[in-house]
Scaffold this active site. Structure first.
Site, PDB file in Angstrom:
ATOM      1  N   ARG A 180       0.854  -1.169  -0.037  1.00 13.55           N
ATOM      2  CA  ARG A 180      -0.200  -0.015   0.077  1.00 13.55           C
ATOM      3  C   ARG A 180       0.714   1.297   0.112  1.00 13.55           C
ATOM      4  O   ARG A 180       0.597   2.292  -0.301  1.00 13.55           O
ATOM      5  CB  ARG A 180      -0.929  -0.186   1.177  1.00 13.55           C
ATOM      6  N   TYR A 184     -17.105  14.508 -16.336  1.00 12.03           N
ATOM      7  CA  TYR A 184     -17.352  13.369 -16.209  1.00 12.03           C
ATOM      8  C   TYR A 184     -18.379  13.155 -14.946  1.00 12.03           C
ATOM      9  O   TYR A 184     -18.190  13.624 -14.011  1.00 12.03           O
ATOM     10  CB  TYR A 184     -16.219  12.265 -15.714  1.00 12.03           C
ATOM     11  N   ASP A 234      -8.380  16.411 -15.957  1.00 10.16           N
ATOM     12  CA  ASP A 234      -8.753  15.033 -16.204  1.00 10.16           C
ATOM     13  C   ASP A 234      -8.576  14.844 -17.732  1.00 10.16           C
ATOM     14  O   ASP A 234      -9.164  15.708 -18.697  1.00 10.16           O
ATOM     15  CB  ASP A 234     -10.130  14.709 -16.061  1.00 10.16           C
ATOM     16  N   LYS A 276      -9.277   3.364 -19.551  1.00 11.20           N
ATOM     17  CA  LYS A 276      -9.705   3.590 -20.779  1.00 11.20           C
ATOM     18  C   LYS A 276      -8.203   3.415 -21.727  1.00 11.20           C
ATOM     19  O   LYS A 276      -7.924   2.301 -21.774  1.00 11.20           O
ATOM     20  CB  LYS A 276     -10.470   5.160 -21.030  1.00 11.20           C
TER      21      LYS A 276
END
Ligand SMILES: *Cc1c(COP(=O)(O)O)cnc(C)c1O
Length: 384
Positions: A50, A103, A175, A200
């Site tokens: 992590r 988005y 973004d 994507k």
């Protein structure tokens, strides 16, 4: 600023470890949660995945090279990258300027969640971005942008806005999922945090959910701490898939760009299509701006069919090559209706204000033969 990389070569080679693991040409997958304790300074070694992991770091180096940033952090999803970035950089009492065309989940996060943490949010209409300079206050700590926008492919002058934001000591987050580092490099024009849903184009094969934030060294510490605390880390195996997908990004984007323009021009001429939104078309309202900020226009577009929701649904039902599914940026073409997918959770009036009609179809043009895509759209539109 980092020197510009030759992108196709950087996609294949950058970030990959050399001279490690028996000289393997393909990077090893360190699918290990933890690492042996070694005496010495804590910064130099791996402890717990992590915090950091060598396979994840190879991915982060590759993306940083492509975006021209000092460094990068990878996340378990695009939304994890976006949420962690905003929550790490903003505090109670801060003011955030954000555009309206975002988005769907980002819009929900910014307008519904952030205010509940005491962050003041001001949403700007697309046309008001021109005069964003007047909106800065003492408390304005960040500007949040997206370009090209999902789903209407609007283009934001992120270079001009970054200059204005920096004059007011505000950080710019953007973004760039639709843009990809092949078609635009926002950091070279001032954007501080370049975000991607790596689900994507970056991965490109519709088989990994992931996100990245490409950033300057000066922001790294705050975002790294945010990721460690919020926990939206990416798995080493998923990172490996992304490293593999990224090798072909430049090659894939060449085809997405070519197919994109071919399909957009086909739709523009089709009698059952009333409007096409694609920044590569000459009559796109921001075509000139797009040409100045981008080197290619990608495979994303939206179009309105003659009629209403049932007619758009009818077109989706009749597609044979293009799959009627949400998501985007994969090798296969996908078509969806934003009103019932990416922007489903917005209120109807919020969708209307954003210009997202019920007859709007969003198309992610893949790397198939463009003739097959045009034929498929032609026969499906022919059922109207
Ligand atoms: C899909 C998408 C996101 C969200 O990414 P996930 O990987 O699904 O969390 C954010 N921004 C844009 C532009 C997207 O298309």
């Amino acid at each position: 600023m980092k020197p510009e990389a030759r992108m196709a070569t950087a996609c294949v080679h950058s970030g990959e470890p050399r001279g490690e693991a028996l000289g393997a040409v393909v990077p090893p997958i360190y699918e290990s949660v933890t690492f042996d304790y070694v005496k010495g300074p804590i910064g130099d070694r791996y402890h717990y995945t992590r915090w950091r992991n060598p396979t994840v770091e190879a991915l982060e180096r590759k993306v940083a090279t492509l975006e021209g940033t000092d460094t990068c952090l990878a996340f378990s999803s695009g939304m994890a990258a976006i949420t962690t970035s905003l929550l790490s950089l903003l505090n109670r009492g801060d003011h955030l300027l954000a555009q309206r065309d975002l988005y769907g989940a980002t819009f929900e996060l910014i307008t519904r969640k952030l205010p509940s943490f005491g962050i003041e949010v001001e949403v700007l209409e697309h046309d008001d971005l021109q005069s964003i300079g007047e909106r800065f206050k003492q408390e304005t700590k960040a500007v949040y942008l997206e370009s090209p926008t999902n789903p209407l492919l609007r283009i934001v002058d992120f270079e001009k806005i970054s200059t204005e934001a920096h004059e007011h000591n505000a950080i710019v987050l953007m973004d760039s999922t639709f843009g990809t580092p092949i078609n635009q490099q926002p950091h070279r024009r001032g954007v501080d945090v370049v975000l991607h849903s790596a689900t994507k184009y970056l991965n490109g094969h519709s088989d990994v959910v992931s996100g990245v934030a490409a950033i300057s060294e000066s922001i790294q510490k705050r975002l790294w701490e945010g990721r460690k605390l919020f926990g939206g880390v990416i798995d080493p195996l998923q990172s490996y898939f992304l490293l593999r997908g990224l090798k072909t990004l430049a090659a894939r984007m060449r085809i997405h760009n070519e197919n994109g323009i071919a399909v957009a021009e086909f739709l523009e001429d089709h009698p059952k299509v009333t409007r096409v939104y694609y920044p590569g078309l000459k009559d796109h309202p921001e075509h000139e701006l797009a040409k100045s900020l981008m080197t290619g226009f990608g495979g994303m577009m939206s179009f309105e069919v003659k009629g209403g929701k049932e007619d758009a649904e009818r077109v989706l039902e009749h597609l044979r090559v293009i799959r009627p599914a949400t998501s985007l940026g994969g090798v296969e073409s996908l078509a969806s209706m934003p009103a019932n997918s990416s922007h489903l959770f917005l209120k109807p009036e919020e969708r209307q204000r954003a210009g997202i009609g019920d007859n709007l179809i969003r198309l992610s043009v893949g790397i198939e033969d463009p003739e097959d895509l045009k034929e498929d759209l032609g026969q499906a539109l022919g059922t109207l």
